[in-house]
Write an enzyme that holds these catalytic residues in place. Structure first.
Site, short mmCIF file in Angstrom:
data_model
loop_
_atom_site.label_atom_id
_atom_site.label_comp_id
_atom_site.label_asym_id
_atom_site.label_seq_id
_atom_site.Cartn_x
_atom_site.Cartn_y
_atom_site.Cartn_z
N ASP A 54 0.82 -1.22 0.00
CA ASP A 54 0.00 0.00 0.00
C ASP A 54 0.85 1.26 0.00
O ASP A 54 2.02 1.25 0.39
CB ASP A 54 -0.88 0.05 1.25
CG ASP A 54 -2.02 -0.95 1.22
OD1 ASP A 54 -2.03 -1.82 0.33
OD2 ASP A 54 -2.89 -0.86 2.11
N ASP A 55 0.20 2.36 -0.40
CA ASP A 55 0.65 3.75 -0.18
C ASP A 55 1.68 4.25 -1.16
O ASP A 55 2.06 5.42 -1.12
CB ASP A 55 1.18 3.96 1.25
CG ASP A 55 0.11 3.84 2.31
OD1 ASP A 55 -1.05 3.59 1.94
OD2 ASP A 55 0.43 3.98 3.49
N HIS A 105 -5.97 2.92 -4.21
CA HIS A 105 -5.87 3.19 -2.76
C HIS A 105 -6.21 4.66 -2.46
O HIS A 105 -5.72 5.21 -1.48
CB HIS A 105 -4.48 2.83 -2.26
CG HIS A 105 -4.38 2.64 -0.78
ND1 HIS A 105 -5.32 1.95 -0.03
CD2 HIS A 105 -3.42 3.04 0.12
CE1 HIS A 105 -4.95 1.92 1.23
NE2 HIS A 105 -3.81 2.59 1.36
N TYR A 146 -6.79 2.68 5.66
CA TYR A 146 -7.05 2.27 7.04
C TYR A 146 -8.03 1.10 7.11
O TYR A 146 -8.49 0.74 8.19
CB TYR A 146 -7.56 3.44 7.89
CG TYR A 146 -6.79 4.72 7.68
CD1 TYR A 146 -5.50 4.87 8.18
CD2 TYR A 146 -7.33 5.76 6.93
CE1 TYR A 146 -4.77 6.01 7.95
CE2 TYR A 146 -6.60 6.92 6.69
CZ TYR A 146 -5.32 7.04 7.20
OH TYR A 146 -4.60 8.18 6.97
N HIS A 198 3.67 -2.19 3.19
CA HIS A 198 3.74 -0.84 2.61
C HIS A 198 5.12 -0.66 1.98
O HIS A 198 6.14 -0.71 2.68
CB HIS A 198 3.52 0.23 3.69
CG HIS A 198 2.18 0.14 4.35
ND1 HIS A 198 1.90 -0.80 5.33
CD2 HIS A 198 1.04 0.87 4.19
CE1 HIS A 198 0.65 -0.65 5.74
NE2 HIS A 198 0.10 0.35 5.05
#
Length: 242
Positions: A54-55, A105, A146, A198
């Site tokens: 993610d991210d 995302h 989240y 991440h």
């Protein structure tokens, strides 16, 4: 990653580098050639695990892609729109070239359940657009920042054609910036797991060699989320593991 608040940023007028038609043709040919082999993976029978990141893309994503390539490992990247727009290395193109899966995302990693209908639509739709312009891919997966979702998020993801992909193994790599700790949590996964990591954290990428080696030794296959299920996940529906 903390939510980015304030006025939603304007979407770039075009990708920083125009899409090369020859590049796109070569990528599609490579994907078609690879698909018969990938499609024979039956995660009902084989031991499969889905690594998800993610991210990003971030400063350590290129190094991660090199590691995955050396192991012929496929992963799913849930990318943040504004990170893609700022990425001078065009990592999302390399992800697609290498057979990884892309997921939405959001544009700026805001908690989607706190947004108006218009704000929620912006976060998803604009990210879809920038990825399609950069890679030619229209994403079919998303992960709510989240893990925060509700009926409004589910409804908008259905409209956008996006399945909601959560996880069942959380490495907590955002909190514990220690490669050994991250690797230990990841390799605790069973077959059919979706592992959350991440790629913006150096320590997470440092953990990847041990994760890849351990799962490979145990006879696991590294698959994308869609490969894990054997068919495209349904828009709007939540998934946590096979």
């Amino acid at each position: 990653m903390q939510p980015i608040v304030g006025t939603a940023p304007a979407l770039p007028a075009r990708p920083s580098v125009p899409i090369d038609p020859l590049h796109m043709a070569r990528r599609l040919t490579a994907m078609q050639a690879d698909w018969p082999q990938r499609s024979r993976i039956d995660c009902k029978k084989a031991k499969c695990v889905a690594l998800t990141f993610d991210d990003g893309p971030g400063d350590h994503t290129t190094r991660l892609l090199d590691m995955l390539r050396r192991h012929a490992a496929k992963a799913t990247f849930f990318v943040v729109g504004q990170m893609v727009a700022a990425d001078k290395h065009h990592n999302v193109r390399h992800m697609v070239d290498d057979g990884h899966e892309l997921g939405n995302h959001s544009w700026s990693h805001e908690q989607l359940t706190t947004l108006s209908d218009a704000g929620l639509r912006y976060q998803l739709h604009h990210t879809q657009d920038v990825i399609e312009r950069e890679t030619g891919v229209r994403m079919t997966l998303m992960r709510p920042p989240y893990g925060s979702t509700d009926a409004s998020v589910a409804a908008e993801t259905r409209r956008e054609g996006l399945a909601q992909i959560l996880w069942n193994v959380d490495t907590l790599d955002w909190r514990d910036r220690n490669a050994a700790t991250v690797a230990k949590r990841a390799i605790s996964a069973k077959s059919g797991s979706i592992i959350l990591m991440h790629d913006i954290h150096r320590t997470t990428v440092d953990a990847i060699p041990r994760i890849l080696d351990t799962f490979s030794h145990r006879g696991f296959t590294f698959v994308t989320v869609s490969e894990l299920y054997g068919k495209p996940p349904a828009p709007g529906r939540k998934y946590t593991e096979r």
